[in-house]
Design a protein around this motif. Structure first.
Motif, PDB file in Angstrom:
ATOM      1  N   GLY A  21     -19.711  11.957   6.302  1.00  0.00           N
ATOM      2  CA  GLY A  21     -18.599  13.013   6.588  1.00  0.00           C
ATOM      3  C   GLY A  21     -19.322  13.717   8.034  1.00  0.00           C
ATOM      4  O   GLY A  21     -17.711  13.631   8.442  1.00  0.00           O
ATOM      5  N   ASN A  22     -19.883  14.651   8.135  1.00  0.00           N
ATOM      6  CA  ASN A  22     -20.021  14.957   8.986  1.00  0.00           C
ATOM      7  C   ASN A  22     -20.298  14.209  10.739  1.00  0.00           C
ATOM      8  O   ASN A  22     -19.638  14.726  12.038  1.00  0.00           O
ATOM      9  CB  ASN A  22     -21.469  15.340   9.056  1.00  0.00           C
ATOM     10  N   ARG A  23     -20.000  13.283  10.660  1.00  0.00           N
ATOM     11  CA  ARG A  23     -19.348  12.405  11.309  1.00  0.00           C
ATOM     12  C   ARG A  23     -18.248  12.084  12.349  1.00  0.00           C
ATOM     13  O   ARG A  23     -18.028  12.719  12.792  1.00  0.00           O
ATOM     14  CB  ARG A  23     -20.438  10.944  11.533  1.00  0.00           C
ATOM     15  N   ASN A  62     -16.890  15.459  -4.062  1.00  0.00           N
ATOM     16  CA  ASN A  62     -17.502  15.186  -2.594  1.00  0.00           C
ATOM     17  C   ASN A  62     -17.617  13.836  -1.475  1.00  0.00           C
ATOM     18  O   ASN A  62     -16.866  13.745  -0.861  1.00  0.00           O
ATOM     19  CB  ASN A  62     -18.990  15.907  -2.175  1.00  0.00           C
ATOM     20  N   LEU A  63     -17.921  12.753  -2.937  1.00  0.00           N
ATOM     21  CA  LEU A  63     -17.903  11.802  -2.555  1.00  0.00           C
ATOM     22  C   LEU A  63     -16.188  10.927  -1.772  1.00  0.00           C
ATOM     23  O   LEU A  63     -16.031  10.327  -0.679  1.00  0.00           O
ATOM     24  CB  LEU A  63     -18.496  10.477  -3.515  1.00  0.00           C
ATOM     25  N   MET A  64     -15.331  11.300  -3.287  1.00  0.00           N
ATOM     26  CA  MET A  64     -13.994  11.087  -2.798  1.00  0.00           C
ATOM     27  C   MET A  64     -13.010  11.475  -1.527  1.00  0.00           C
ATOM     28  O   MET A  64     -12.328  11.005  -0.739  1.00  0.00           O
ATOM     29  CB  MET A  64     -12.889  10.639  -4.157  1.00  0.00           C
ATOM     30  N   ARG A  65     -13.522  12.268  -1.362  1.00  0.00           N
ATOM     31  CA  ARG A  65     -13.007  13.250  -0.128  1.00  0.00           C
ATOM     32  C   ARG A  65     -13.330  12.703   1.308  1.00  0.00           C
ATOM     33  O   ARG A  65     -13.042  12.900   2.255  1.00  0.00           O
ATOM     34  CB  ARG A  65     -13.571  15.124  -0.093  1.00  0.00           C
ATOM     35  N   ILE A  66     -14.719  12.407   1.316  1.00  0.00           N
ATOM     36  CA  ILE A  66     -16.021  11.455   2.222  1.00  0.00           C
ATOM     37  C   ILE A  66     -14.438  10.527   2.471  1.00  0.00           C
ATOM     38  O   ILE A  66     -14.611   9.786   3.156  1.00  0.00           O
ATOM     39  CB  ILE A  66     -16.944  11.446   1.993  1.00  0.00           C
TER      40      ILE A  66
END
Length: 290
Positions: A21-23, A62-66
């Motif tokens: 997500g950060n990348r 959070n995983l679904m947002r990514i």
């Protein structure tokens, strides 16, 4: 990616998910292109959906947002068709199952956003899923506007037959909901292109009469217990009526509907309805049609 995304080690998987997500958020287009070209995005999203039943809602959101972040990049549009066309039907079922089993608004909103991306490429999987009707019913009048908007967007991309069935089945529920703007946005679009405009007209008029006509009862208890339809409902119905009048040559209930609007809406002595220009537009159309 099999060695990087180790689902056997949940905390490591969550940590590396945050790295992904950060990348992506860093706008490193070269990294993103390599990530997608090597099937990293495809692998990651399908793993998240396969694991969804064993992850807590707080972690899953959070995983679904990514997952959504992966598909929201402008460079993704070039490959969205092939990406979602190859999407396993099992993953679609997992996503719908998450929606059916959770009440967390943040998770529902995020999952619906992702489902809206998949919808145009997975019509058959969505149409055949038995849980979807229940999810539509529980989300279309949700208190969160983004959830309603996402559900509207999903349905607008599905076949007209399914849209029409949803509109007819949910129309009675819309009468007491203040959150029905998105529902009537869908109903208006269906009215523009419906194959059976006359049937839709008759059904809407019948339910409209039934939902409001209880006010005529002489029994004071009935009147007190009666939950009057909302102004949003009345305004929404009128926009659909106006749309249908442009497509029907020989209309039924013309005089009946005209006087009903006068007596039960404009001069209603039990509930005040805000009168909009559309009310008068519809009355004018009905006079011309009669």
């Amino acid at each position: 990616w099999d060695s990087f995304l180790q689902i056997e080690k949940p905390f490591l998987f969550l940590y590396r998910s945050n790295i992904i997500g950060n990348r992506i958020n860093s706008r490193d287009s070269d990294w993103y292109d390599r990530f997608m070209a090597t099937q990293g995005g495809f692998k990651y999203i399908n793993l998240v959906l396969q694991l969804s039943s064993n992850i807590s809602p707080s972690k899953l959101v959070n995983l679904m947002r990514i997952s959504c972040l992966i598909t929201q990049q402008s460079r993704f549009e070039l490959q969205s068709s092939s990406f979602f066309a190859d999407f396993p039907s099992d993953s679609v079922d997992h996503l719908i199952s998450v929606l059916g089993k959770n009440s967390d608004s943040a998770l529902i909103s995020t999952c619906l956003k992702f489902l809206a991306k998949i919808g145009p490429y997975q019509e058959a999987a969505l149409e055949s899923n038995k849980e979807l009707q229940m999810i539509i019913r529980s989300t279309f009048f949700h208190k969160e506007s983004q959830i309603r908007i996402s559900m509207r967007d999903i349905l607008l991309k599905l076949p007209l037959k399914m849209q029409s069935e949803v509109v007819i089945s949910l129309f009675p529920l819309s009468s007491t909901s203040k959150n029905c703007t998105e529902f009537f946005a869908l109903a208006k679009e269906v009215a523009k292109v419906a194959d059976k405009s006359e049937e839709m007209w008759d059904k809407f008029v019948e339910i409209f009469f039934k939902k409001i006509d209880c006010m005529k009862s002489e029994n004071p208890i009935v009147k007190l217990e009666f939950e009057a339809p909302t102004s949003a409902f009345v305004n929404g119905v009128i926009t659909v009526f106006i749309e249908l009048t442009t497509r029907i040559e020989k209309m039924t209930h013309v005089s009946e509907l005209f006087w009903f609007l006068i007596d039960k809406i404009i001069f209603n002595d039990c509930k005040h309805y805000e009168i909009t220009p559309n009310h008068y537009n519809l009355l004018t159309i009905l006079i011309q049609k009669d």
